[in-house]
Design a protein around this motif. Structure first.
Motif, PDB file in Angstrom:
ATOM      1  N   VAL A  66       0.830  -1.208   0.000  1.00 31.49           N
ATOM      2  CA  VAL A  66       0.000   0.000   0.000  1.00 31.49           C
ATOM      3  C   VAL A  66       0.859   1.250   0.000  1.00 31.49           C
ATOM      4  CG1 VAL A  66      -0.250   0.067   2.519  1.00 31.49           C
ATOM      5  CG2 VAL A  66      -1.969   1.162   1.066  1.00 31.49           C
ATOM      6  N   ALA A  70       0.634   3.979  -2.940  1.00 31.36           N
ATOM      7  CA  ALA A  70       0.210   5.323  -2.531  1.00 31.36           C
ATOM      8  C   ALA A  70       1.254   6.392  -2.810  1.00 31.36           C
ATOM      9  CB  ALA A  70      -0.140   5.330  -1.043  1.00 31.36           C
ATOM     10  N   ASN A 153      -9.126   6.254  -5.614  1.00 30.98           N
ATOM     11  CA  ASN A 153      -8.532   4.938  -5.394  1.00 30.98           C
ATOM     12  C   ASN A 153      -8.956   4.430  -4.014  1.00 30.98           C
ATOM     13  OD1 ASN A 153      -6.335   4.379  -7.720  1.00 30.98           O
ATOM     14  ND2 ASN A 153      -6.386   6.568  -7.272  1.00 30.98           N
ATOM     15  N   ILE A 156      -6.850   1.855  -1.745  1.00 29.34           N
ATOM     16  CA  ILE A 156      -5.668   2.454  -1.130  1.00 29.34           C
ATOM     17  C   ILE A 156      -6.067   3.395   0.001  1.00 29.34           C
ATOM     18  CG2 ILE A 156      -3.670   3.956  -1.520  1.00 29.34           C
ATOM     19  CD1 ILE A 156      -3.612   2.914  -4.402  1.00 29.34           C
TER      20      ILE A 156
END
Length: 224
Positions: A66, A70, A153, A156
């Motif tokens: 993640v 990100a 998103n 995320i």
């Protein structure tokens, strides 16, 4: 030894993020494994000093998926039928004394956009222009496009809410100005303290009203 900031979401009327500087053992070298050793040391020291449990490194060097997804280099979103990364939108929207915005950078990858020679050769940075919306340097344009990216998103953005603090091993306050780890902490603070709904994020006017103004001390483009 080295020092890096750690960004912690907070709940204060005019603040969103607390920044703490942490000293840790630096592992020299450009290899990803060396960066991850530094990240591990930074997080260990931050946990001890600040009594934290869950810290996320947001960069391509993160040891968590993640954190990689990100990063501004990888996180993409769509705006007015144009899809690009946070980094490419950011670099392409810069307005300098002698040029910009260079919107052709929206169509290149993050690395090429950041290294485009015009970014370094167009004089002092004056502000940003993003699809007709102007942003002064004191406005946090970088965090706004980062939040829009998270808004688009969901997977995320939902995972990021599980963390107490954020770092970016590449961010050095003496060499850089905007930081994706700060923007992630801003997002968590905003959501958990219900200061703005995600559906409102896409309004620049709403964001400018609630976000703290930046104290811009150096207008050189390489610092922004």
């Amino acid at each position: 030894m080295a020092k890096r900031p750690i960004f912690i979401p907070i709940n204060k009327s005019e603040e969103f993020v607390k920044q703490e500087e942490i000293e840790f053992s630096w592992s020299a070298g450009f290899a990803k494994i060396q960066k991850q050793k530094s990240i591990k040391s930074l997080h260990e020291q931050a946990k001890q000093k600040l009594n934290l449990k869950n810290i996320l490194e947001i960069s391509s060097k993160s040891n968590e998926e993640v954190g990689i997804l990100a990063s501004a280099f990888n996180l993409k979103f769509s705006w007015k039928n144009k899809i690009s990364s946070i980094e490419s939108f950011f670099q392409g929207s810069k307005v300098f004394k002698h040029g910009g915005p260079y919107i052709d950078l929206y169509d290149v990858n993050s690395k090429k956009a950041k290294k485009d020679k015009r970014i370094k050769e167009s004089g002092n940075l004056l502000g940003f222009s993003f699809f007709g919306e102007d942003w002064i340097l004191q406005d946090d344009f970088y965090t706004w496009i980062y939040l829009v990216g998270l808004f688009q998103n969901k997977t995320i953005s939902e995972k990021i809410l599980n963390y107490e603090a954020f770092t970016d091993i590449e961010f050095n306050t003496k060499k850089s100005f905007n930081c994706q780890a700060y923007s992630a902490a801003f997002y968590v603070s905003m959501v958990k303290n219900k200061k703005m709904g995600l559906n409102q994020i896409q309004s620049p006017a709403h964001f400018k009203e609630i976000s703290p103004k930046k104290e811009v001390k150096n207008f050189q483009p390489e610092l922004l």
